[in-house]
Design an enzyme around this catalytic site. Structure first.
Site, PDB file in Angstrom:
ATOM      1  N   ASP A 115       0.821  -1.203   0.000  1.00  0.00           N
ATOM      2  CA  ASP A 115       0.000   0.000   0.000  1.00  0.00           C
ATOM      3  C   ASP A 115       0.864   1.266   0.000  1.00  0.00           C
ATOM      4  OD1 ASP A 115      -2.801   1.176   0.495  1.00  0.00           O
ATOM      5  OD2 ASP A 115      -1.595   2.066   2.101  1.00  0.00           O
ATOM      6  N   HIS A 122       5.210   5.041   6.726  1.00  0.00           N
ATOM      7  CA  HIS A 122       6.311   4.263   7.306  1.00  0.00           C
ATOM      8  C   HIS A 122       7.652   4.968   7.074  1.00  0.00           C
ATOM      9  CE1 HIS A 122       8.649   0.586   8.293  1.00  0.00           C
ATOM     10  NE2 HIS A 122       9.445   1.029   7.327  1.00  0.00           N
ATOM     11  N   GLU A 123       7.907   5.359   5.837  1.00  0.00           N
ATOM     12  CA  GLU A 123       9.189   6.000   5.534  1.00  0.00           C
ATOM     13  C   GLU A 123       9.320   7.356   6.224  1.00  0.00           C
ATOM     14  OE1 GLU A 123      11.494   4.233   4.383  1.00  0.00           O
ATOM     15  OE2 GLU A 123      10.288   2.605   3.580  1.00  0.00           O
ATOM     16  N   HIS A 126      10.595   6.935   9.671  1.00  0.00           N
ATOM     17  CA  HIS A 126      12.060   6.866   9.826  1.00  0.00           C
ATOM     18  C   HIS A 126      12.653   8.262   9.983  1.00  0.00           C
ATOM     19  CE1 HIS A 126      12.384   2.621   9.328  1.00  0.00           C
ATOM     20  NE2 HIS A 126      11.985   2.618   8.068  1.00  0.00           N
ATOM     21  N   ASP A 132      12.905   0.353  12.047  1.00  0.00           N
ATOM     22  CA  ASP A 132      12.075  -0.777  11.631  1.00  0.00           C
ATOM     23  C   ASP A 132      11.845  -1.676  12.834  1.00  0.00           C
ATOM     24  OD1 ASP A 132      13.647  -0.950   8.457  1.00  0.00           O
ATOM     25  OD2 ASP A 132      11.546  -0.470   8.833  1.00  0.00           O
TER      26      ASP A 132
END
Length: 186
Positions: A115, A122-123, A126, A132
């Site tokens: 997705d 998510h990125e 970071h 992670d």
């Protein structure tokens, strides 16, 4: 016990001095209890190609989820903390300092069925200082690809939210720990 007595005596002496000089003694709120403004991070998604709306949605999710940081799209000519690019590789983030770096929305993961909004959130996680957490469940945004292609959850869980809030409480902003300077490939 001696410190408390000494401190109490000094406070009383200060109050008496103020009374004698005609000043007023007033209680002031503790500075740490005042809410601090969110740290604004500017992101440039101009190079994110077909993923632009996914990047904007990922940023909006973080804005809905945490108070200590706010992600805003760059205006024309504005310098950005975060650059977001599309490429044919795997998604990854290259943090430089907390709140700064480059995100790649890789088409390889998208082609495999992951997705795009989850990838973006998510990125960006970071860049906000999160590592992670693999393997992990779909309920963990930072479990990344280990949650599988069926997972479309783009929201950080309560622990991830709390970690970002802590990262941006002022003590860590602008630092460059070695683990944040590494390339994070998902």
């Amino acid at each position: 016990m001696h410190v408390r007595t000494l401190t109490g005596g000094l406070a009383a002496a200060c109050l008496m001095s103020l009374a004698l000089t005609g000043g007023q003694a007033a209680a002031t709120p503790h500075a740490a209890s005042a809410p601090s403004a969110a740290r604004v991070l500017i992101y440039d998604a101009g190079g994110s190609a077909e993923f632009r709306s996914a990047v904007d949605r990922g940023a909006a999710i973080w804005n809905e989820s945490v108070d200590a940081v706010e992600l805003r799209p760059a205006a024309a000519g504005q310098r950005a903390n975060i650059r977001v690019l599309a490429d044919n590789g795997w998604p990854r983030a290259l943090p430089t300092t907390l709140g700064s770096g480059t995100v790649y929305i890789g088409r390889q993961a998208v082609d495999q069925g992951y997705d795009t909004v989850r990838i973006s959130a998510h990125e960006l996680g970071h860049i906000l200082g999160l590592p992670d957490r693999k393997p992990g469940p779909c309920s963990s945004l930072m479990s990344g690809s280990s949650a599988g292609t069926a997972c479309t959850n783009p929201y950080p869980n309560s622990a991830e939210k709390a970690e970002v809030e802590g990262n941006f409480d002022g003590a860590l902003v602008g630092r460059t720990p070695a683990e944040r300077a590494q390339v994070i490939v998902d």
